[in-house]
Design a protein around this motif. Structure first.
Motif, PDB file in Angstrom:
ATOM      1  N   PRO A  18      35.064  36.732  37.123  1.00  0.00           N
ATOM      2  CA  PRO A  18      35.756  38.103  36.580  1.00  0.00           C
ATOM      3  C   PRO A  18      35.967  37.626  35.144  1.00  0.00           C
ATOM      4  O   PRO A  18      36.051  38.329  34.174  1.00  0.00           O
TER       5      PRO A  18
ATOM      6  N   HIS B 261      42.613  41.355  28.153  1.00  0.00           N
ATOM      7  CA  HIS B 261      42.734  42.003  29.123  1.00  0.00           C
ATOM      8  C   HIS B 261      41.989  41.399  30.700  1.00  0.00           C
ATOM      9  O   HIS B 261      42.303  42.253  31.782  1.00  0.00           O
TER      10      HIS B 261
ATOM     11  N   PRO C  68      37.711  45.930  29.511  1.00  0.00           N
ATOM     12  CA  PRO C  68      38.155  45.358  30.318  1.00  0.00           C
ATOM     13  C   PRO C  68      38.041  43.973  30.241  1.00  0.00           C
ATOM     14  O   PRO C  68      38.150  42.868  30.865  1.00  0.00           O
TER      15      PRO C  68
ATOM     16  N   TYR D  11      34.600  41.571  41.199  1.00  0.00           N
ATOM     17  CA  TYR D  11      35.242  41.810  40.170  1.00  0.00           C
ATOM     18  C   TYR D  11      34.925  42.844  39.549  1.00  0.00           C
ATOM     19  O   TYR D  11      34.038  42.854  39.218  1.00  0.00           O
ATOM     20  N   TYR D  12      36.451  43.778  38.819  1.00  0.00           N
ATOM     21  CA  TYR D  12      35.834  44.312  38.075  1.00  0.00           C
ATOM     22  C   TYR D  12      37.318  45.189  37.145  1.00  0.00           C
ATOM     23  O   TYR D  12      38.057  44.584  37.399  1.00  0.00           O
ATOM     24  N   GLY D  13      36.757  45.693  36.069  1.00  0.00           N
ATOM     25  CA  GLY D  13      38.261  46.088  35.145  1.00  0.00           C
ATOM     26  C   GLY D  13      37.500  47.770  34.921  1.00  0.00           C
ATOM     27  O   GLY D  13      36.780  47.805  34.549  1.00  0.00           O
TER      28      GLY D  13
ATOM     29  N   THR E 104      44.244  42.341  33.650  1.00  0.00           N
ATOM     30  CA  THR E 104      43.563  43.715  34.402  1.00  0.00           C
ATOM     31  C   THR E 104      42.897  43.633  35.225  1.00  0.00           C
ATOM     32  O   THR E 104      42.532  44.532  35.962  1.00  0.00           O
ATOM     33  N   VAL E 105      41.832  42.219  35.689  1.00  0.00           N
ATOM     34  CA  VAL E 105      40.561  42.563  36.380  1.00  0.00           C
ATOM     35  C   VAL E 105      41.033  42.079  37.894  1.00  0.00           C
ATOM     36  O   VAL E 105      42.447  41.551  38.707  1.00  0.00           O
TER      37      VAL E 105
ATOM     38  N   ARG F  90      45.412  52.233  39.796  1.00  0.00           N
ATOM     39  CA  ARG F  90      44.180  51.893  40.029  1.00  0.00           C
ATOM     40  C   ARG F  90      43.965  52.418  41.802  1.00  0.00           C
ATOM     41  O   ARG F  90      44.969  51.688  42.356  1.00  0.00           O
TER      42      ARG F  90
END
Length: 557
Positions: A118, A178, A173, A163-165, A181-182, A85
């Motif tokens: 998140p 998971h 995500p 916050y993103y996944g 992984t955020v 990422r």
């Protein structure tokens, strides 16, 4: 070296441009049927190596231009983990962010989820797929297929942490499994506030590169500038037909960098090692596939490393010095002067923004350096120094030479003011400071004079060096501007402070964390009662701040 370029007459090979190399590779490799060979996909990686490779999830016949197409799953998505990422700003860091990542196999419906918490990620935002095929450029290298994914987020709130996944069918995500992984990112504030940014060039994949990354993360920077020679998939970087690049090194690099770049926008430009002739006529097709950078340069599609953005009271301009270099001429003149014309226009526009106190320019080849490796590039000096002077650039950051070196304040090619360690400079009055920050991780160069840095000052009245003149001629020069020299791994950390007397506090840190240099650049003073008027004017000239309804996303352009 056994390469498919064998057979090019020496008299032609020595003069081949990047575009000619691209055409040769496409014609020869297609004719030989090498593209029909089985491909190796990008495997799961760590910061130090490629752990696995299998048969191709799919194979496509590449075209001379970058292929963008929907992904088709051949592997159970639950078994495919995203990696590598890396974030980048759009043209307006207050409201735009680009999220990029990689998967080792083609997947169905890749996407990003974004939210303010998140555990509350939003709807799926579809990703753009940019797949990249690299044939076996030598008998020792396998063909490689790589899949890069990008999402452009617009209409974000200024100064907001999100916050993103990243995910795909089978890997959501938002699934609690998971949650680790955020990631997070924070947009630029609506109005200037103090912040830090970091910078270096010439990183590659190594323990030294990883150590610099972790030290950078500790500075909590708003963004990071990478001044070219990013991963060294092309380890030669000579811009010649004998150059060969191993595409798998990019997998290693992006995995190594993820710990920082997944939360700090990683703003790159193009070095000589980043020209890869197979993918596009100017060698930047690979960079276009792997990065989603601001699209406000003179030619975003074909020159991805040329752009600008403004964060707080600092404007940043990225340039591609391969276009003007006298030393490595494979891409010299490819823009036909359009990049330099854009630079003139863009610097003028940035200087007209009332809340911009400082202009920082970064690119690869050095305007001023004394190392035995590459020294200074006369092409850069001839094309761009007059524009830096004309538009009062405050700081120039280069790579290319694998050391830390810093000039005094320069007026053209002469010293305007000596700037010893710890001193200050008024760039409008005294001149421009040029910094070579090429100690990011690759093997180091040396100087013709003794190192001289904080706590170890060994001043020299002059240093015997050279610069590259037209025709790739080394022209000797004896210089008085080499103020700080450090043979070691290092990076820059720059603190920007707005206010009545704005300043940039520039610090160079060694890989150990020790300070090796620091100086201060003062900007123009301003009256505090002008601030609100300035802010209103600037808001009219930049993109309007987003409403509070949340992000709008889509495929990165």
């Amino acid at each position: 070296m056994d390469t498919p370029r064998v057979g090019i007459p020496d008299r032609l090979a020595s003069r081949m441009t990047m575009a000619e190399q691209h055409e040769y590779l496409r014609t020869r490799l297609t004719r030989r049927g090498m593209l029909r060979a089985g491909a190796v996909t990008a495997g799961a990686v760590t910061g130090t190596g490629l752990l696995g490779a299998g048969t191709a999830a799919y194979a496509r016949t590449p075209s001379p231009t970058l292929v963008t197409a929907p992904a088709t799953a051949r592997v159970d998505g639950s078994l495919v983990a995203p990696f590598g990422r890396h974030l980048a700003f759009g043209a307006d860091p207050r409201t735009q962010m680009r999220i990029s990542w990689q998967v080792p196999f083609a997947v169905r419906r890749p996407h990003v989820r974004v939210g303010l918490r998140p555990w509350e990620l939003g709807e799926r935002i579809p990703a753009e797929v940019r797949d990249l095929h690299t044939p076996a450029l030598t008998k020792k290298l396998p063909p490689v297929d790589q899949v890069y994914l990008h999402v452009a987020l617009d209409n974000l709130r200024p100064g907001q942490t999100y916050y993103y996944g990243v995910g795909h069918d089978g890997h959501d995500p938002a699934d609690p499994r998971h949650i680790t992984t955020v990631g997070t990112f924070t947009t630029a504030p609506a109005h200037p506030e103090p912040f830090v940014f970091t910078a270096f060039g010439d990183q590659g994949v190594s323990y030294h590169a990883l150590a610099n990354d972790q030290l950078i993360l500790g500075q909590n920077p708003a963004f990071h500038l990478h001044a070219g020679d990013i991963c060294y998939a092309d380890d030669s970087g000579a811009g010649k037909p004998t150059d060969v690049y191993d595409a798998r090194v990019w997998d290693q690099f992006l995995a190594q960098t993820e710990s920082v770049a997944a939360r700090v926008p990683w703003m790159v430009t193009t070095g000589n090692h980043d020209m890869e002739a197979w993918y596009s006529p100017n060698g930047y097709g690979g960079q276009s596939a792997r990065w989603a950078l601001p699209d406000n340069g003179f030619d975003p599609r074909h020159a991805p490393g040329v752009y600008s953005f403004a964060y707080g009271n600092v404007a940043v301009v990225a340039l591609d010095a391969n276009d003007v270099s006298y030393e490595i001429a494979a891409n010299a003149g490819y823009s036909r002067g359009r990049q330099t014309a854009w630079l003139d226009r863009r610097l003028r526009e940035l200087r007209e923004l009332p809340d911009i106190d400082f202009v920082v320019v970064f690119f690869h080849h050095c305007a001023f350096s004394t190392t035995r490796g590459h020294a200074s590039d006369g092409g850069v000096r001839a094309a761009w120094l007059p524009l830096f002077e004309k538009h009062r650039v405050d700081l120039v950051i280069n790579g290319h030479n694998h050391v830390y070196e810093r000039t005094d304040a320069m007026r053209g090619t002469r010293v305007g003011k000596e700037v010893p360690v710890g001193e200050s400079v008024d760039s409008a009055r005294d001149g421009i400071v040029y910094v070579t920050a090429g100690g990011a991780g690759k093997s180091l160069y040396d100087f013709p004079a003794a190192d001289s840095y904080e706590g170890h000052v060994r001043s020299a009245e002059s240093v015997s060096s050279y610069f590259w003149a037209k025709g790739r001629v080394k022209s000797p020069e004896r210089v008085e501007w080499s103020r700080v020299r450090y043979t070691g791994y290092s990076f820059l950390a720059v603190e920007a402070e707005p206010g009545r007397r704005p300043r940039l506090k520039v610090t160079a840190l060694a890989e150990s964390g020790a300070r090796i240099d620091h100086f201060t650049i003062f900007g123009p003073g301003r009256r505090t009662d002008d601030r609100n008027t300035d802010d209103r004017r600037t808001d009219d000239r930049r993109m309007d701040a987003a409403p509070a309804r949340g992000p709008v996303g889509g495929a990165a352009q």
